[in-house]
Design a protein around this motif. Sequence first.
Motif, mmCIF file in Angstrom:
data_model
loop_
_atom_site.group_PDB
_atom_site.id
_atom_site.type_symbol
_atom_site.label_atom_id
_atom_site.label_comp_id
_atom_site.label_asym_id
_atom_site.label_seq_id
_atom_site.Cartn_x
_atom_site.Cartn_y
_atom_site.Cartn_z
ATOM 1 N N GLU A 257 5.296 -2.777 11.072
ATOM 2 C CA GLU A 257 6.071 -4.021 11.251
ATOM 3 C C GLU A 257 5.524 -5.112 10.336
ATOM 4 O O GLU A 257 6.274 -5.794 9.651
ATOM 5 C CB GLU A 257 5.994 -4.509 12.712
ATOM 6 C CG GLU A 257 6.812 -3.702 13.708
ATOM 7 C CD GLU A 257 8.301 -4.074 13.747
ATOM 8 O OE1 GLU A 257 8.733 -4.942 12.965
ATOM 9 O OE2 GLU A 257 9.031 -3.475 14.550
ATOM 10 N N ARG B 6 12.864 4.707 11.755
ATOM 11 C CA ARG B 6 12.682 3.316 12.188
ATOM 12 C C ARG B 6 12.313 2.327 11.102
ATOM 13 O O ARG B 6 12.496 1.133 11.263
ATOM 14 C CB ARG B 6 11.598 3.256 13.281
ATOM 15 C CG ARG B 6 12.192 3.406 14.658
ATOM 16 C CD ARG B 6 11.185 3.127 15.740
ATOM 17 N NE ARG B 6 10.715 1.742 15.786
ATOM 18 C CZ ARG B 6 9.908 1.295 16.741
ATOM 19 N NH1 ARG B 6 9.514 2.110 17.691
ATOM 20 N NH2 ARG B 6 9.501 0.049 16.740
ATOM 21 N N PHE B 7 11.743 2.824 9.995
ATOM 22 C CA PHE B 7 11.318 1.908 8.930
ATOM 23 C C PHE B 7 11.822 2.359 7.558
ATOM 24 O O PHE B 7 11.024 2.479 6.618
ATOM 25 C CB PHE B 7 9.781 1.793 8.896
ATOM 26 C CG PHE B 7 9.180 1.216 10.143
ATOM 27 C CD1 PHE B 7 9.044 -0.159 10.282
ATOM 28 C CD2 PHE B 7 8.743 2.027 11.170
ATOM 29 C CE1 PHE B 7 8.483 -0.708 11.431
ATOM 30 C CE2 PHE B 7 8.188 1.496 12.327
ATOM 31 C CZ PHE B 7 8.056 0.117 12.452
ATOM 32 N N PRO B 8 13.119 2.602 7.415
ATOM 33 C CA PRO B 8 13.611 3.106 6.120
ATOM 34 C C PRO B 8 13.297 2.146 4.976
ATOM 35 O O PRO B 8 13.186 2.582 3.832
ATOM 36 C CB PRO B 8 15.126 3.233 6.345
ATOM 37 C CG PRO B 8 15.438 2.357 7.501
ATOM 38 C CD PRO B 8 14.214 2.367 8.375
ATOM 39 N N GLU B 9 13.103 0.882 5.299
ATOM 40 C CA GLU B 9 12.814 -0.094 4.242
ATOM 41 C C GLU B 9 11.429 0.125 3.637
ATOM 42 O O GLU B 9 11.092 -0.478 2.626
ATOM 43 C CB GLU B 9 12.984 -1.529 4.775
ATOM 44 C CG GLU B 9 11.897 -2.030 5.729
ATOM 45 C CD GLU B 9 12.083 -1.582 7.174
ATOM 46 O OE1 GLU B 9 12.899 -0.671 7.432
ATOM 47 O OE2 GLU B 9 11.377 -2.140 8.046
ATOM 48 N N LEU B 10 10.620 0.984 4.269
ATOM 49 C CA LEU B 10 9.281 1.241 3.725
ATOM 50 C C LEU B 10 9.209 2.578 2.982
ATOM 51 O O LEU B 10 8.128 3.004 2.570
ATOM 52 C CB LEU B 10 8.236 1.217 4.856
ATOM 53 C CG LEU B 10 8.104 -0.125 5.587
ATOM 54 C CD1 LEU B 10 7.069 -0.031 6.701
ATOM 55 C CD2 LEU B 10 7.730 -1.236 4.611
ATOM 56 N N PRO C 2 0.809 -1.206 0.000
ATOM 57 C CA PRO C 2 0.000 0.000 0.000
ATOM 58 C C PRO C 2 0.854 1.273 0.000
ATOM 59 O O PRO C 2 1.983 1.272 0.440
ATOM 60 C CB PRO C 2 -0.747 -0.115 1.331
ATOM 61 C CG PRO C 2 0.188 -0.873 2.209
ATOM 62 C CD PRO C 2 0.877 -1.850 1.316
ATOM 63 N N LEU D 128 3.741 -4.805 7.628
ATOM 64 C CA LEU D 128 3.983 -4.468 6.233
ATOM 65 C C LEU D 128 5.420 -4.806 5.846
ATOM 66 O O LEU D 128 5.693 -5.372 4.790
ATOM 67 C CB LEU D 128 3.695 -2.981 6.003
ATOM 68 C CG LEU D 128 4.016 -2.428 4.622
ATOM 69 C CD1 LEU D 128 3.245 -3.179 3.551
ATOM 70 C CD2 LEU D 128 3.695 -0.941 4.561
ATOM 71 N N SER D 129 6.317 -4.472 6.744
ATOM 72 C CA SER D 129 7.729 -4.697 6.486
ATOM 73 C C SER D 129 8.028 -6.184 6.293
ATOM 74 O O SER D 129 8.901 -6.561 5.524
ATOM 75 C CB SER D 129 8.504 -4.128 7.665
ATOM 76 O OG SER D 129 9.848 -4.349 7.523
ATOM 77 N N ARG E 249 16.678 7.787 4.330
ATOM 78 C CA ARG E 249 16.719 7.204 5.663
ATOM 79 C C ARG E 249 17.510 8.122 6.570
ATOM 80 O O ARG E 249 18.437 8.814 6.149
ATOM 81 C CB ARG E 249 17.374 5.846 5.577
ATOM 82 C CG ARG E 249 18.743 5.780 6.261
ATOM 83 C CD ARG E 249 19.404 4.501 6.047
ATOM 84 N NE ARG E 249 19.255 3.665 7.225
ATOM 85 C CZ ARG E 249 19.809 2.457 7.315
ATOM 86 N NH1 ARG E 249 20.466 1.947 6.312
ATOM 87 N NH2 ARG E 249 19.660 1.741 8.396
ATOM 88 N N GLU F 39 9.811 3.505 0.060
ATOM 89 C CA GLU F 39 9.224 3.502 -1.289
ATOM 90 C C GLU F 39 7.692 3.402 -1.262
ATOM 91 O O GLU F 39 7.045 3.551 -2.289
ATOM 92 C CB GLU F 39 9.831 2.373 -2.135
ATOM 93 C CG GLU F 39 9.761 1.046 -1.443
ATOM 94 C CD GLU F 39 10.274 -0.119 -2.288
ATOM 95 O OE1 GLU F 39 10.668 0.096 -3.442
ATOM 96 O OE2 GLU F 39 10.241 -1.245 -1.782
ATOM 97 N N HIS F 40 7.133 3.145 -0.079
ATOM 98 C CA HIS F 40 5.674 3.106 0.045
ATOM 99 C C HIS F 40 5.077 4.488 0.339
ATOM 100 O O HIS F 40 3.863 4.653 0.287
ATOM 101 C CB HIS F 40 5.250 2.170 1.183
ATOM 102 C CG HIS F 40 5.453 0.717 0.875
ATOM 103 N ND1 HIS F 40 4.441 -0.080 0.398
ATOM 104 C CD2 HIS F 40 6.542 -0.073 0.944
ATOM 105 C CE1 HIS F 40 4.904 -1.314 0.216
ATOM 106 N NE2 HIS F 40 6.179 -1.333 0.535
#
Lengths: 158, 437
Positions: free
Chosen positions: B277, B149-153, B133, B279-280, B348, B155-156
């Motif tokens: 979490e 805390r959630f740099p991996e997200l 999403p 979603l990740s 990030r 692109e969302h």
Amino acid sequence: MSIKKEPPKENYTTIVKIPIEKEDFVHAGEASSQIKQRLLKLGYSPQAIRRVAIASFEAELNIVIHSVGGEIEAGIRSQTVQIIARDKGPGIADIPQAMTKGFSTAPPHIQQMGFGAGMGLPNMEHCCDEFTIESQPGKGTIVTMIIREAQDQVSNKA
Amino acid sequence: MESSHSVGLDKDRCVGCTTCIKTCPTQAIRVKKGKASIMEDRCIDCGECIRVCPKYAKIAITQPLEIIRKFRYPVALVSPSLYGQFPLNIEIDTILSGFLELGFKRVIEVARGAEYLGHFINEYLENVPSPRPIISSVCPAVTRLIRVRFPELAEHVLPIAQPMEIMARLVRDRMIREGYPPDEVGIFYISPCTANVTASRNPIGFEGREIDGAIAISEIFWPLYNIVKGLKESDIITRAGSQGIRWAAIGGQAKSLDDQYRSLAIDGLDHLIEVLESLSMGRLHGVDFIEAMACTGGCVGGPLNIENPYVAKEIIRQRCKAKIEKPFDELEDAYNWKDFQWKVPLERQHSMLLDSKPEVAMLKMEAVDDILKNLPGMDCGACGAPNCRALAEDIVQDQADQMDCIFVFRERVASLAEDMIRLSRKLPMALPQKDEY
Ligand SMILES: Nc1ncnc2c1ncn2[C@@H]1O[C@H](COP(=O)(O)OP(=O)(O)O)[C@@H](O)[C@H]1O
Ligand code: SF4
Ligand SMILES: [Mg+2]
């Protein structure tokens, strides 16, 4: 001179090792979340972290759903993450079949919870640079996954 | 040096009680020498600590109303959460008119920007194949949380300006076109939260700032109320319809989506962290959009409001009951999401890093684990860090000492005391020994 069959695992420094209980859905995700937090503190790239998070969570879920219990261990070595998921049985008789997209033996009550789409193992393989699965029926399963830095991003396969 | 943040400490009020350190979602607060201190690179300005501090020692750094006098043409950018602060018998038109009496030359409704953004989100969902999403970037505390805390997200995250920023850009453009001298136009955001005070200064996704200052709703409410309650006529007619005003409360954004899109509306950082979490880990399927707001109830729950969030939410709901629609005019119709697309991608923020060199970071992590073995694991917070691991990390970073742990300290005192007793028994041989008495 003795020949080691397994790759020299001691090269990896363990960063997380936690037991996973059978059918413990409440804590499922704990291992994945801890590994992720550690990698963030170590400076791994967001892309690598995402792949590790997905792969380790699916591995964790498989132990929760399909096994009698086991553990997840994550280790690192220069820019490389290794995740090992071990369990104590019942093992997988037909690995190629288990690896097939959409194949699942998850019972209906588990499927009702939204698990058991049969995409776990294929997704894990997709997220990794190296993926091996060894299993002995009756004994247990060991999934070993290697994820390296500087790989193309995987997007969320929703 | 001036802090780039909007949360500060009133040192005289802070008693070092450690209440705030536990609620901080990025573990950015430590109590040192009896006073709370905020780690600048971790703070996301969510204002959670302002809410929980029992001594009112955590303060918002905003501007006084007088600041608008610095400009000849001050403009008010009004957050729709303001409408939830006033009783229902005071109309939105009247509230907005009050700003003119306060000395503002123009009043701009951020709710209209919300309507544009609602339209852009639908455009974006339809045309851009980015990973689903999409996470709303309307709440800057959420965007900052993701950076830390959630740099991996990243692109969302929706890469489009938030409503306040959209409206600031438009009004400045328009006034310059109308011939106002740029230096004399001052745009002020009327803010429900510290997160947006910071975002008005350092907008996410853009280099330069368009907003000249931010005034807390709590600062402006009483002067405004005193004017508004006596106003007989309104000089302003609201341009925003119910759809935009609804964005003041959680669920408003989701309601702007076209029917085919599935969305989750999440308020409160603790709930949001759980969802992120999931979603990740690739566990959230079949969702197109996440309306993510840091405050309970959405912006009506912002820490700089004066009304209770639940009451304010209901006032907003009542105000939107009539479902007033204000169609876009020709000019507005021509806007496209790309006109407001971020120029700077969401980077990030490395504030959780143990060390910039990977090998050193790993050594530090091992050292942290070693230290942790000697800590009690009770996460009591008495040392001034939110939990034992945080203290261990602070020790490794030379920011704290083992003796900061009250349990380690007590053990050390006990063993010293034992040593003293033992030593006291070992009097020099020349003296008569104790048991001879
Ligand atoms: N650790 C395991 N132990 C035993 N069987 C397993 C294990 N992991 C996977 N399997 C088998 O492989 C099948 C496919 O796994 P997976 O692709 O993860 O899909 P799912 O978990 O949704 O069923 C499972 O249904 C199960 O039969
Ligand atoms: S939810 Fe609204 S009021 Fe709260 S921090 Fe986010 S933008 Fe500000
Ligand atoms: Mg599975």
